[in-house]
Design an enzyme around this catalytic site. Structure first.
Site, mmCIF file in Angstrom:
data_model
loop_
_atom_site.group_PDB
_atom_site.id
_atom_site.type_symbol
_atom_site.label_atom_id
_atom_site.label_comp_id
_atom_site.label_asym_id
_atom_site.label_seq_id
_atom_site.Cartn_x
_atom_site.Cartn_y
_atom_site.Cartn_z
ATOM 1 N N LYS A 105 81.811 -38.124 -139.181
ATOM 2 C CA LYS A 105 81.957 -37.321 -137.956
ATOM 3 C C LYS A 105 83.423 -36.973 -137.717
ATOM 4 O O LYS A 105 83.744 -35.857 -137.317
ATOM 5 C CB LYS A 105 81.371 -38.069 -136.758
ATOM 6 C CG LYS A 105 79.857 -38.055 -136.764
ATOM 7 C CD LYS A 105 79.312 -38.857 -135.607
ATOM 8 C CE LYS A 105 77.799 -38.827 -135.586
ATOM 9 N NZ LYS A 105 77.251 -39.773 -134.620
ATOM 10 N N LYS A 184 70.545 -27.937 -146.955
ATOM 11 C CA LYS A 184 69.758 -28.637 -145.933
ATOM 12 C C LYS A 184 69.844 -27.863 -144.612
ATOM 13 O O LYS A 184 70.933 -27.443 -144.214
ATOM 14 C CB LYS A 184 70.329 -30.049 -145.754
ATOM 15 C CG LYS A 184 69.558 -30.861 -144.742
ATOM 16 C CD LYS A 184 70.255 -32.157 -144.387
ATOM 17 C CE LYS A 184 69.707 -32.636 -143.062
ATOM 18 N NZ LYS A 184 70.293 -33.781 -142.485
ATOM 19 N N LYS A 187 71.955 -27.407 -137.777
ATOM 20 C CA LYS A 187 72.674 -26.577 -136.799
ATOM 21 C C LYS A 187 74.124 -26.361 -137.246
ATOM 22 O O LYS A 187 74.696 -25.315 -137.028
ATOM 23 C CB LYS A 187 72.659 -27.249 -135.432
ATOM 24 C CG LYS A 187 71.349 -27.059 -134.707
ATOM 25 C CD LYS A 187 71.385 -27.672 -133.333
ATOM 26 C CE LYS A 187 71.291 -29.175 -133.336
ATOM 27 N NZ LYS A 187 69.985 -29.750 -133.668
HETATM 28 P P1 ADP Z 1 71.184 -31.012 -137.097
HETATM 29 O O1 ADP Z 1 71.620 -31.356 -138.512
HETATM 30 O O2 ADP Z 1 70.572 -29.656 -137.046
HETATM 31 O O3 ADP Z 1 72.278 -31.233 -136.077
HETATM 32 P P2 ADP Z 1 70.159 -33.482 -136.085
HETATM 33 O O4 ADP Z 1 71.224 -34.249 -136.818
HETATM 34 O O5 ADP Z 1 70.264 -33.346 -134.593
HETATM 35 O O6 ADP Z 1 70.028 -32.024 -136.746
HETATM 36 O O7 ADP Z 1 68.763 -34.105 -136.478
HETATM 37 C C1 ADP Z 1 67.766 -34.548 -135.584
HETATM 38 C C2 ADP Z 1 66.649 -35.149 -136.396
HETATM 39 O O8 ADP Z 1 66.081 -34.162 -137.265
HETATM 40 C C3 ADP Z 1 67.096 -36.293 -137.307
HETATM 41 O O9 ADP Z 1 66.076 -37.291 -137.314
HETATM 42 C C4 ADP Z 1 67.226 -35.662 -138.676
HETATM 43 O O10 ADP Z 1 67.008 -36.595 -139.722
HETATM 44 C C5 ADP Z 1 66.141 -34.580 -138.632
HETATM 45 N N1 ADP Z 1 66.537 -33.432 -139.454
HETATM 46 C C6 ADP Z 1 67.538 -32.563 -139.181
HETATM 47 N N2 ADP Z 1 67.630 -31.608 -140.129
HETATM 48 C C7 ADP Z 1 66.674 -31.896 -141.050
HETATM 49 C C8 ADP Z 1 66.266 -31.289 -142.289
HETATM 50 N N3 ADP Z 1 66.843 -30.196 -142.754
HETATM 51 N N4 ADP Z 1 65.235 -31.849 -142.963
HETATM 52 C C9 ADP Z 1 64.621 -32.965 -142.479
HETATM 53 N N5 ADP Z 1 64.961 -33.582 -141.335
HETATM 54 C C10 ADP Z 1 65.968 -33.068 -140.616
#
Ligand code: ADP
Length: 314
Positions: A105, A184, A187
């Site tokens: 982070k 992947k 956001k």
């Molecule tokens: P982002 O990467 O969009 O900020 P988050 O980190 O807030 O997403 O993820 C929230 C939840 O969604 C977590 O449990 C994460 O493992 C899951 N998640 C996020 N992106 C993916 C993805 N591309 N494939 C599978 N699970 C995901």
């Protein structure tokens, strides 16, 4: 779950859907919108207020039943912060210094605050407050869960058996959903397809998925095509096979995307309708949060009593 903006397909298949399935099977489950955690990376009160409300709307629209499942804002149960402080007095610095997610982070540009550093301690409190036996997480959360176990064991060694040491359940079956550019979906990469919001935004995202330059009637390889990889998430094994054959038989990418968009709207249509209703009823949504907090506090209060007696604060 972090309140951090519009829910996307990766969140849905990677987190929300498996959690919904688990909570349907469990006697009891608790879900928190972790707004205190969100403060470590979001210093915008207007956005935070919006995101945490939206996150609750998303989860309710997706099918979480607030009568069966406790769902609330983390900050509405002050015991989370209280227990986190007590745990921070037994959590070894060395353990926290090894946290990979903190380093990642900070590398991403998030300010290195004390709160960001002790994030795993607050997460340990989230879990230990409720005597959780099993915590299902994706592979990326394994280290945090190991830290929760270590902190609980440290506490019990210092003060006697007080906290339940949870088992880690790594969900290997959960898909990593690719984004519109093949990386992947996240956001942070700007490659998401949202579940809620304007239909035109969803359509634009789907029609913009990157493909190779094969001609309209050329045979396509479903295994390397992001459009297919996303579409299959919605389909049964037999349906996946049939669609893969269409690709091999020269389905054009334009038509493949239109098919995906059709499925997307069919599957998410009912949720999107419910979402629109909930958006128009913020009073109901906030009432769910208040009720959830009351029920969660009843559990948390019992654990805090045990903890306070153990350390000598009572
Ligand atoms: P982002 O990467 O969009 O900020 P988050 O980190 O807030 O997403 O993820 C929230 C939840 O969604 C977590 O449990 C994460 O493992 C899951 N998640 C996020 N992106 C993916 C993805 N591309 N494939 C599978 N699970 C995901």
């Amino acid at each position: 779950m972090q309140p951090s903006g519009a829910l996307h397909l990766g969140n849905y298949f990677g987190s929300m859907k498996p959690n919904l399935e688990l909570s349907a099977k469990a006697d009891e489950s608790l879900f928190f919108i972790v707004d205190l955690h969100a403060l470590t990376s979001l210093q915008n009160p207007v956005l935070l207020r919006q995101y945490r409300h939206d996150a609750l709307v998303d989860y309710l629209a997706a099918g979480f039943d607030p009568k069966k499942t406790i769902i609330c804002y983390q900050s509405d149960v002050p015991a989370h912060a209280e227990l986190a402080w007590i745990l921070s007095t037994v959590a070894p610095m060395g353990l926290l210094e090894r946290a990979v997610s903190y380093k990642e982070k900070v590398e991403k540009g998030i300010a290195a605050s004390a709160g960001l550093f002790t994030y795993p301690v607050l997460m340990a409190a989230d879990i230990l407050l409720y005597d959780a036996n099993v915590v299902p997480v994706g592979r990326d959360q394994r280290q945090h869960l190991e830290m929760t176990r270590d902190i609980a064991i440290k506490f019990n060694n210092a003060y006697g058996e007080t906290l339940t040491v949870p088992e880690v359940m790594i969900r290997e079956d959960v898909a990593v959903v690719p984004g519109t550019d093949g990386q992947k979906m996240s956001k942070s990469y700007g490659n998401t397809i949202p579940i809620f919001g304007d239909e035109s935004v969803i359509k634009k995202a789907i029609m913009g998925i990157k493909t190779d330059s094969k001609g309209a009637t050329d045979p396509k390889n479903p295994e390397t095509c992001v459009v297919y990889q996303l579409h299959r998430l919605f389909l049964s094994v037999a349906e996946q096979k049939a669609l893969a054959n269409d690709y091999r038989n020269g389905l054009s990418y334009g038509d493949a995307k239109k098919k995906l968009f059709g499925t997307y709207m069919d599957v998410f249509g009912p949720m999107r309708k419910k979402h629109a209703q909930l958006e128009n009823d913020p009073t109901f949504v906030e009432e769910v949060a208040r009720d959830g907090a009351k029920r969660a506090s009843a559990y948390a209060g019992k654990t805090m009593e045990r903890v306070k007696k153990a350390v000598g604060l009572q």
